[in-house]
Design an enzyme around this catalytic site. Structure first.
Site, mmCIF file in Angstrom:
data_model
loop_
_atom_site.group_PDB
_atom_site.id
_atom_site.type_symbol
_atom_site.label_atom_id
_atom_site.label_comp_id
_atom_site.label_asym_id
_atom_site.label_seq_id
_atom_site.Cartn_x
_atom_site.Cartn_y
_atom_site.Cartn_z
ATOM 1 N N HIS A 67 58.681 52.335 20.113
ATOM 2 C CA HIS A 67 59.193 53.710 20.170
ATOM 3 C C HIS A 67 60.697 53.707 20.476
ATOM 4 O O HIS A 67 61.496 54.290 19.744
ATOM 5 C CB HIS A 67 58.422 54.476 21.246
ATOM 6 C CG HIS A 67 58.881 55.886 21.444
ATOM 7 N ND1 HIS A 67 58.179 56.974 20.982
ATOM 8 C CD2 HIS A 67 59.991 56.400 22.031
ATOM 9 C CE1 HIS A 67 58.827 58.076 21.273
ATOM 10 N NE2 HIS A 67 59.940 57.761 21.929
ATOM 11 N N GLU A 68 61.056 53.029 21.544
ATOM 12 C CA GLU A 68 62.470 53.029 21.949
ATOM 13 C C GLU A 68 63.340 52.298 20.931
ATOM 14 O O GLU A 68 64.489 52.652 20.713
ATOM 15 C CB GLU A 68 62.644 52.400 23.342
ATOM 16 C CG GLU A 68 61.930 53.135 24.472
ATOM 17 C CD GLU A 68 62.255 54.627 24.551
ATOM 18 O OE1 GLU A 68 63.352 55.028 24.115
ATOM 19 O OE2 GLU A 68 61.392 55.393 25.029
ATOM 20 N N HIS A 95 67.894 54.287 15.028
ATOM 21 C CA HIS A 95 68.424 55.586 14.586
ATOM 22 C C HIS A 95 69.894 55.716 15.019
ATOM 23 O O HIS A 95 70.743 56.206 14.272
ATOM 24 C CB HIS A 95 67.563 56.690 15.207
ATOM 25 C CG HIS A 95 67.691 58.027 14.552
ATOM 26 N ND1 HIS A 95 67.145 59.160 15.096
ATOM 27 C CD2 HIS A 95 68.313 58.433 13.418
ATOM 28 C CE1 HIS A 95 67.414 60.191 14.305
ATOM 29 N NE2 HIS A 95 68.120 59.783 13.290
HETATM 30 ZN ZN LIG Z 1 61.448 59.071 22.547
#
Ligand SMILES: [Zn+2]
Length: 662
Positions: A456-457, A463
């Site tokens: 997730h991180e 991004h």
């Molecule tokens: Zn997040």
């Protein structure tokens, strides 16, 4: 002066030798520099204004500040030295105030407005047009189009809202209540839990904090004790907060109306991916029935385990205070996964290798660990990302817990990517996590939950780092709140895909791949209760939307009626008379017409992932499309359009529904 200016353009910070003096002088210099840049921006003659000397300059003011602010912010949360952390914390609030002043700077507004009337501005397209619109929107929501008198009124409302919001939050955080239970009623809880709550006379004192509440609801065999605790929990701040909530809703409504919006939700959504309240209402309503199908299956499974394990269970109904308890029984009886065993397949270096190889394949990039580094703690690792043989970004991995370090897992963006006169300012970011620390005897072995968190991180990190935005304000994770969790939640899917796991889930001793059988068990347990959980999220989202879009705080209607009506319509657990969950639902202040964003971002993440399940989870073409259309774009395009462009169609919720195990 080691933080500012950078030792050299695009060179990382010399973290190792930072002193409190460096932080002081960096904060001071960056404010001085911004002030002189503001002077130049506002001093340009009206007829000489153009995108470069007005909007690009404004972006540079914000981005230059943000580069330094972010470094200081990171230091405030991770540096092992107390003095450095304290100095950083002090400067954080100073810089925040300064940034707030810029957003209210009349001369900048006038400069931008003047420019916006020019012929060049009228003919802008693409990200430039979008940036101009966003900047003007921000000024408008601060009331710059209102008369001086009205603007002062708006300011007063906002100040009052800040105070009232703080009261709402404080009433929740300071609220205290206890349930005293007997030896019989605490049966089922572990010894250390009991020991910590033992009172003289043989009773136990259970408070309403999460570490007290949650285990009790899962483990106490006493239905009656759980019922009492549940009611207390749902009545946190119930005496003080209902009028505060009404005032908060009223103030937000007044603010929205002054800015020409019908409701506060309408105002909040205008610059989100969702854009309109109609879209959010439709989004939630489209989910309810289908999610309910899974929730009903979940409920039936709980009822079944109840009748099996509770000999005299008279009814097939699961009460609100029974759900966590029977869910726990169900997990143990039917879905237990040996987490100690699973961990052995997720040694830290293997997980990092997996993350790297997956990202390298999908995005055609390479990771290189740099041995030459200057970091805030010796075990922090430093990496470069290459694309087409060019170094494009850098990042740190600060993986293990230590005293006084930030306690969760998060991505801290540091430098924002943007074009400058010296070339592209390469993005820099750090992941700050708290994974199990290796010892001389044992390497770092991650529970699968941690693996998912890491993915997730890492999604947030990529991004930030793969951005190609020309403007810092539109780079990386600067997207709308209801989209920022899409890339990160998307990335979690690779940690839940057996084909991907086969590549890196290798037993730390034998090198054996995670057995398919064990994975199937993990997968089945993941979906236990997924429908009930999603339905609860829909309920929270709709409650938040109702208060800010369809509720008149002056009508005299009790806020708990709103809760009751919605809960009875949506949830499988009916409203319990005498409770007031809205009084302690802190998100009504924190998110205010934004709670829907959790599910919203997830639905689009799953839709995007469906392209990978269709084309192959390592499909480089799909990966490239993802990078070009979404990951690299930051907020230079409209979020909804980016998703449509990637999918080649309108998004829908069917992949999400499938992911619940339907
Ligand atoms: Zn997040």
């Amino acid at each position: 002066m080691r933080i500012y200016p950078n030792p050299k353009f695009n060179q990382p910070v010399d973290f190792q030798s930072i002193t409190t003096e460096d932080i002081k002088s960096a904060a001071l210099s960056v404010i001085e520099r911004a002030n002189s840049q503001i002077g130049e921006l506002t001093g340009t003659q009206a007829n000489e204004k153009n995108f470069e000397n007005t909007l690009k300059s404004l972006d540079e003011i914000y981005s230059g500040l943000s580069d330094i602010f972010s470094i200081i912010y990171l230091l405030g949360f991770v540096h092992p030295d107390n003095d450095i952390r304290n100095e950083a914390q002090a400067k954080i609030s100073e810089l925040e105030k300064f940034e707030n002043e810029i957003s209210l700077n009349e001369a900048i507004f006038e400069a931008v407005q003047q420019y916006s009337r020019s012929e060049e501005a009228q003919n802008l397209s693409g990200y430039k047009k979008r940036y101009l619109t966003k900047v003007l929107q921000n000024f408008e929501s601060s009331g710059f189009l209102l008369s001086k008198e009205k603007r002062d009124e708006l300011k007063a409302l906002k100040n009052r809202l800040a105070d009232v919001g703080l009261v709402f939050d404080t009433n929740i955080s300071e609220y205290q209540d206890f349930l005293f239970v007997t030896e019989e009623e605490i049966e089922g809880l572990p010894e250390d839990y009991k020991e910590a709550r033992k009172q003289e006379g043989g009773t136990y004192k259970i408070d309403l904090s999460y570490p007290s509440y949650r285990p009790f609801m899962q483990l106490s065999v006493s239905d009656e004790a759980r019922r009492k605790l549940y009611i207390k929990y749902l009545n946190r701040a119930a005496e003080k907060n209902p009028p505060v909530l009404l005032e908060m809703i009223d103030l937000r409504q007044q603010i929205a109306r002054m800015l020409n919006f019908q409701t506060f939700a309408e105002f909040q959504l205008a610059n989100k991916m969702a854009k309109t309240t109609e879209k959010v209402w439709k989004f939630e309503h489209d989910l309810i029935d289908k999610v309910k199908t899974k929730a009903e299956q979940d409920y039936a499974e709980l009822a079944e385990i109840k009748s099996k394990t509770t000999p005299n269970a008279s009814e097939k109904e699961i009460k609100n205070w029974e759900s966590a308890f029977y869910n726990n029984v169900l997990m143990k009886e039917k879905y237990e996964v040996d987490n100690q065993k699973v961990k052995e397949y997720f040694e830290m270096n293997n997980v990092i290798n997996g993350l790297f190889r997956i990202s390298e394949t999908l995005f055609d990039i390479q990771f290189v660990e740099l041995s030459e580094k200057s970091v805030w703690q010796e075990d922090v690792r430093f990496f470069a990302i290459y694309s087409n043989k060019q170094e494009i970004a850098h990042f740190y991995l600060d993986l293990y817990p230590r005293d006084n370090k930030y306690g969760h897992a998060a991505c801290f963006p540091l430098y924002s990517g943007r074009e400058t006169e010296n070339g592209y300012n390469k993005p820099l970011a750090s992941l700050v996590c708290n994974f199990p620390k290796p010892t001389p005897q044992k390497p770092s072995l991650l529970p699968h939950d941690d693996v998912v968190t890491f993915f997730h991180e890492f999604g947030h990190l990529l991004h930030s780092l793969l951005t190609t935005s020309p403007l810092g304000s539109m780079a990386g994770t600067s997207v709308a709140n209801d989209f920022v969790e899409t890339p990160s939640q998307l990335f979690e899917n690779w940690a839940w895909n057996y084909e991907a796991l086969q590549m890196f889930s290798l037993h730390y001793k034998t090198g054996e791949v995670l057995p398919k059988e064990l994975f199937t068990k993990m997968w089945d347990s993941r979906n236990v209760g997924s429908g009930l959980f999603a339905l609860q999220q829909i309920f929270y989202g709709l409650l938040d939307m109702t208060f800010y879009d369809k509720f008149d705080p002056k009508s005299g209607q009790d806020t708990s009626d709103v809760v009751k009506n919605l809960q009875d319509a949506i949830s499988l657990y009916p409203f319990v008379e005498g409770t007031r969950m809205e009084a302690s639902f802190g998100h009504l202040n924190g998110y205010a017409a934004g709670y829907y964003g959790y599910l919203w971002a997830l639905v689009y993440a799953q839709d995007i992932f469906s392209e990978f399940t269709e084309n192959g989870i390592f499909d480089t073409k799909t990966g490239k499309k993802l990078k070009t259309n979404i990951i690299s774009k930051g907020s230079t395009s409209d979020e909804y359009e980016m998703v449509c462009e990637f999918l080649g169609r309108e998004p829908n919720n069917s992949a999400f529904l499938k992911s619940l195990g339907l």
